[in-house]
Design a protein around this motif. Sequence first.
Motif, PDB file in Angstrom:
ATOM      1  N   ARG A 378      10.032  -4.123  14.508  1.00  0.00           N
ATOM      2  CA  ARG A 378       8.473  -4.432  14.494  1.00  0.00           C
ATOM      3  C   ARG A 378       8.537  -3.034  13.483  1.00  0.00           C
ATOM      4  N   PRO A 379       8.243  -3.732  12.141  1.00  0.00           N
ATOM      5  CA  PRO A 379       8.258  -2.576  11.520  1.00  0.00           C
ATOM      6  C   PRO A 379       6.986  -1.632  11.134  1.00  0.00           C
ATOM      7  N   ALA A 380       7.379  -0.498  10.784  1.00  0.00           N
ATOM      8  CA  ALA A 380       6.032   0.308  10.510  1.00  0.00           C
ATOM      9  C   ALA A 380       6.103   0.750   8.932  1.00  0.00           C
ATOM     10  N   ALA A 381       4.554   1.308   8.238  1.00  0.00           N
ATOM     11  CA  ALA A 381       4.602   1.883   6.654  1.00  0.00           C
ATOM     12  C   ALA A 381       3.893   2.596   6.718  1.00  0.00           C
ATOM     13  N   LEU A 382       4.031   3.871   5.640  1.00  0.00           N
ATOM     14  CA  LEU A 382       3.552   4.131   5.601  1.00  0.00           C
ATOM     15  C   LEU A 382       2.561   4.443   3.857  1.00  0.00           C
ATOM     16  N   LEU A 383       1.577   4.623   4.034  1.00  0.00           N
ATOM     17  CA  LEU A 383       1.023   4.702   2.629  1.00  0.00           C
ATOM     18  C   LEU A 383       0.088   6.211   2.141  1.00  0.00           C
ATOM     19  N   LEU A 384       0.804   6.487   0.570  1.00  0.00           N
ATOM     20  CA  LEU A 384       0.661   7.382   0.608  1.00  0.00           C
ATOM     21  C   LEU A 384      -0.113   7.711  -0.029  1.00  0.00           C
ATOM     22  N   LEU A 385      -1.728   8.008  -0.831  1.00  0.00           N
ATOM     23  CA  LEU A 385      -2.119   7.886  -1.539  1.00  0.00           C
ATOM     24  C   LEU A 385      -3.675   9.670  -2.539  1.00  0.00           C
ATOM     25  N   GLY A 462     -25.739  14.940  -6.230  1.00  0.00           N
ATOM     26  CA  GLY A 462     -26.255  13.636  -7.012  1.00  0.00           C
ATOM     27  C   GLY A 462     -25.906  13.370  -8.250  1.00  0.00           C
ATOM     28  N   VAL A 463     -24.729  13.151  -8.382  1.00  0.00           N
ATOM     29  CA  VAL A 463     -24.560  11.991  -9.120  1.00  0.00           C
ATOM     30  C   VAL A 463     -23.106  11.435  -8.866  1.00  0.00           C
ATOM     31  N   ARG A 464     -22.752  10.528  -9.810  1.00  0.00           N
ATOM     32  CA  ARG A 464     -22.687   8.906  -9.551  1.00  0.00           C
ATOM     33  C   ARG A 464     -21.167   9.350  -9.842  1.00  0.00           C
ATOM     34  N   LEU A 465     -20.359   9.687  -9.556  1.00  0.00           N
ATOM     35  CA  LEU A 465     -18.391   9.809  -9.729  1.00  0.00           C
ATOM     36  C   LEU A 465     -17.846   8.550  -9.330  1.00  0.00           C
ATOM     37  N   HIS A 466     -16.988   8.261 -10.768  1.00  0.00           N
ATOM     38  CA  HIS A 466     -15.609   7.324 -10.139  1.00  0.00           C
ATOM     39  C   HIS A 466     -14.577   8.433  -9.847  1.00  0.00           C
ATOM     40  N   VAL A 467     -14.034   7.998  -9.041  1.00  0.00           N
ATOM     41  CA  VAL A 467     -12.215   9.392  -9.445  1.00  0.00           C
ATOM     42  C   VAL A 467     -11.224   6.895  -8.825  1.00  0.00           C
ATOM     43  N   GLY A 468     -10.599   7.410  -9.530  1.00  0.00           N
ATOM     44  CA  GLY A 468      -9.006   5.985  -9.314  1.00  0.00           C
ATOM     45  C   GLY A 468      -7.947   6.484  -8.495  1.00  0.00           C
ATOM     46  N   VAL A 469      -7.583   5.984  -7.426  1.00  0.00           N
ATOM     47  CA  VAL A 469      -5.982   6.382  -6.840  1.00  0.00           C
ATOM     48  C   VAL A 469      -4.883   5.752  -6.986  1.00  0.00           C
ATOM     49  N   SER A 470      -4.118   6.573  -6.612  1.00  0.00           N
ATOM     50  CA  SER A 470      -2.623   6.104  -6.724  1.00  0.00           C
ATOM     51  C   SER A 470      -1.969   5.911  -5.762  1.00  0.00           C
ATOM     52  N   ILE A 471      -1.436   4.494  -4.363  1.00  0.00           N
ATOM     53  CA  ILE A 471      -0.963   4.730  -3.720  1.00  0.00           C
ATOM     54  C   ILE A 471       0.876   4.005  -3.307  1.00  0.00           C
ATOM     55  N   GLY A 472       1.212   5.005  -2.797  1.00  0.00           N
ATOM     56  CA  GLY A 472       2.835   4.870  -2.979  1.00  0.00           C
ATOM     57  C   GLY A 472       2.834   3.904  -0.968  1.00  0.00           C
ATOM     58  N   VAL A 473       3.605   3.068  -1.387  1.00  0.00           N
ATOM     59  CA  VAL A 473       4.063   2.205   0.491  1.00  0.00           C
ATOM     60  C   VAL A 473       5.859   2.597   0.596  1.00  0.00           C
ATOM     61  N   SER A 474       5.938   2.693   1.578  1.00  0.00           N
ATOM     62  CA  SER A 474       7.031   2.385   2.153  1.00  0.00           C
ATOM     63  C   SER A 474       7.170   2.615   3.418  1.00  0.00           C
ATOM     64  N   THR A 475       8.235   1.560   3.885  1.00  0.00           N
ATOM     65  CA  THR A 475       8.541   1.334   5.077  1.00  0.00           C
ATOM     66  C   THR A 475       9.437   2.071   6.428  1.00  0.00           C
ATOM     67  N   TRP A 476       9.162   1.963   7.171  1.00  0.00           N
ATOM     68  CA  TRP A 476      10.695   1.963   8.720  1.00  0.00           C
ATOM     69  C   TRP A 476      11.383   0.625   9.471  1.00  0.00           C
ATOM     70  N   PRO A 477      11.955   0.621   9.377  1.00  0.00           N
ATOM     71  CA  PRO A 477      13.589   1.060   9.275  1.00  0.00           C
ATOM     72  C   PRO A 477      14.101   0.918   8.737  1.00  0.00           C
ATOM     73  N   ALA A 478      13.198   0.175   7.602  1.00  0.00           N
ATOM     74  CA  ALA A 478      14.057  -0.431   6.420  1.00  0.00           C
ATOM     75  C   ALA A 478      13.044   0.245   5.191  1.00  0.00           C
ATOM     76  N   PRO A 479      13.523   0.610   3.915  1.00  0.00           N
ATOM     77  CA  PRO A 479      14.682   1.270   3.609  1.00  0.00           C
ATOM     78  C   PRO A 479      14.438   2.396   3.876  1.00  0.00           C
ATOM     79  N   ALA A 480      13.397   2.936   4.799  1.00  0.00           N
ATOM     80  CA  ALA A 480      13.229   4.574   5.202  1.00  0.00           C
ATOM     81  C   ALA A 480      13.934   4.842   6.803  1.00  0.00           C
TER      82      ALA A 480
END
Length: 775
Positions: A378-385, A462-480
């Motif tokens: 039953r794998p698990a995952a990690l998202l890094l933002l 009071g200011v509308r802002l736009h920001v981006g995001v980069s997301i890395g995904v890894s899973t356990w037990p493979a490959p981590a």
Amino acid sequence: MTPGAVGVRREGIRADACSVDRFSPRVLRGPVWPVVLTIALTGLFATGVGGRPAGAAWDRAYDVVLYNLPYLAASIACFLAAGRVRLERFAWAGLGVALALSAVGNALRVLSAGLQGNGPSTPLSDVVSLAGYVTMYVCVIGLIRARVARFHPSMWLDGLIGAFGSLAAGVTFLLGPYLDPAQGQEAVTATELVGPTTGLLLLAVLVAVGGILGVRLDRTILTAVVALSCLCVSEFALFVWRVEGTYVDGGPLELGWLASVVLCSVAATIARDRDAPEDRGGGSRIGWRLLAIPLVCTVISLVVLAWGWAHSVPTVAAWLAIACVLAGMLRVAVTFREVRTFHLVKAEARTDELTGLPNRRALLERAEDLVRSAARSRPAALLLLDLDGFKEVNDSLGHSAGDDLLRQVGPRLQEDLRAGDLLARLGGDEFAVLLPETSSDEARVLGTRLRERVLQPFTVEGVRLHVGVSIGVSTWPAPAASVQELLRCADVAMYTAKSAREGVHVYLPDPASGGGGDRLRTMEELRVALTDDQLVVHLQPQVSLDDGTVVGAEALVRWQHPTRGLLPPADVLPAAEQAGLLGPLTDAVLELALAATTRWWPEHRVPVSVNLSAANVTDLDLPDKVGAALLRHGLPPAALTLELVEDTLMADPERGRAVLGDLRRLGVRTSIDDYGTGYSSLAYLRHLPADELKLDRTLTADVDREPRAAAIVAHTVALAHDLGLSLVAEGVEDAVTRDVLRDLGCDVAQGWDIARPMPVEDFLCWLAHAAVPVR
């Protein structure tokens, strides 16, 4: 021999607090001979217990000399421990003094009271024995202080509960029958109560120490407990036999005190030094080992009070029991407060102060629990933002606006998470999501949804802002395979997503690199490579388009990795940039390039080109460093060309121009690399002190097929020549392209059509067969 017994008994307590040897592979820490001597002297005295030669001389020899020599031997063991055990030096020295004073007090009492030992003692012997007694109490305090870094209210209360409870029980059941004798029995005098009272007090002190330190089942504590038992039994037996009139001086009872002296010597010998006292306060003091003694003493006090309903109990015992119960009630209140504070501090230690989300520690603990308990099927995952453009928000609107933005990110991301998912802030603008029972495909889908959430505008001050995001995904037990690998793989994937601008990237190991996608490991290995001579240069020739003669060679770095083989610049340069090693890397390449140039320069005057990093371009000491390197290798300035990308000057253009000007005055040629890829080429070209331009391969690749590309090259050639610059065309991959570039007026060509980058030895062979002008 009661005064001496008091002294010995103190020693037993002293030894108890002094030595902790639970995990030692060796039992004895100090010299063994004091223990052997103490045992031997005790055995020598024991020969006269059952019967001794008649005569006053023999009595004095046994009672004055042989009885007290074990005290002195044990005192020596304590002084040796004082010199060996740094934190408990004062305590062991005090115990040595106390044992010596007890021996002197014993001898003075026997000499002054007569051979039977039942006469009155002199004031001098009483003062000396009392001094030994007081010194031992001071030693106990020193031992506790050496073991405890900071005292907390709960520790004081545990000590009081232990002291009050043990005194209440001792006064009730041991001294009570003699304090309130039955009808027809004679009451004991205050003098006769001194021995058992001091013994009981010392027992209370030891129980108090146990309450403060907790139950600690190590060798030294066990030794001290046995020593104390010998003292207590000896003291009380002496008291009972004297009251009943059956005590005989020089009997087996004397060996009880001497046994405690032997145990004191053993405790001093096994004492060990420690790095620092332990902090045993706060919420960490919850556990049966710490609460056992206070709990038992509180129960005993309740038994004493219940006993008082049906039996006669000394008043002082009742008050001691009441004091113990009250202290126990106060301890409950303090424990409740400490537990609440402990859990509050524990929660704060696992919570990000700014956003209220779990922090890195909480994420790692949850991940460790998940890895330990989850089935590998039953794998698990990690998202890094990692937010894109967050620095610009801080720089333009201030850090308060940046903090407000970070506080809004958490609630927005939480909308798409399940109940069992954990969202945490790792620091800065970095967030992480731990996903139990989630595959890589499911994690990618969730990552895409979370990215869409973040891309929606935020309202900050009071200011509308736009920001981006980069997301890395890894899973356990493979490959981590572990939590740390899970975090590292997610970090690598996030970095890939950011550099490739793909938004969400799932980590996949690169079999060709044997895990080389691990950017963090690569950066650390690169640091080693710079010092272990793992870097090499390959050389790519540059030829004149007019006559085909070799006019230069560009030095390109390669990394001869011990396990991954020869790595190209694509693996080296990103790692160097992230690790802040571009400057040292350039210095290393410069040394390698100049060392290679010395091998052909006397016969072939072909200069070598070396690329500069932004850190080098703005280094005001660079001209002096380059001059020293040329002098070190015996080369003229004409043997070197330094290349830089125009964008490297954007950070500090004035300083960069000053550095390039100094290099040109030194005689070193400078080249503008990748010309045409920047945003301000013409504006900077006007002021840059350069000798040549290098057209980027993106401009030369289609020059034979696209008229627009040919027109750009033609106008660039004209511009360069009008400014007095030569023009080098990179990426010349075939003869057709080379001919077109020659017709358009380019001066020099570099690319696979001429030669691929090659090791130094191969370049020397290639150069020997090429046409090279003599200058």
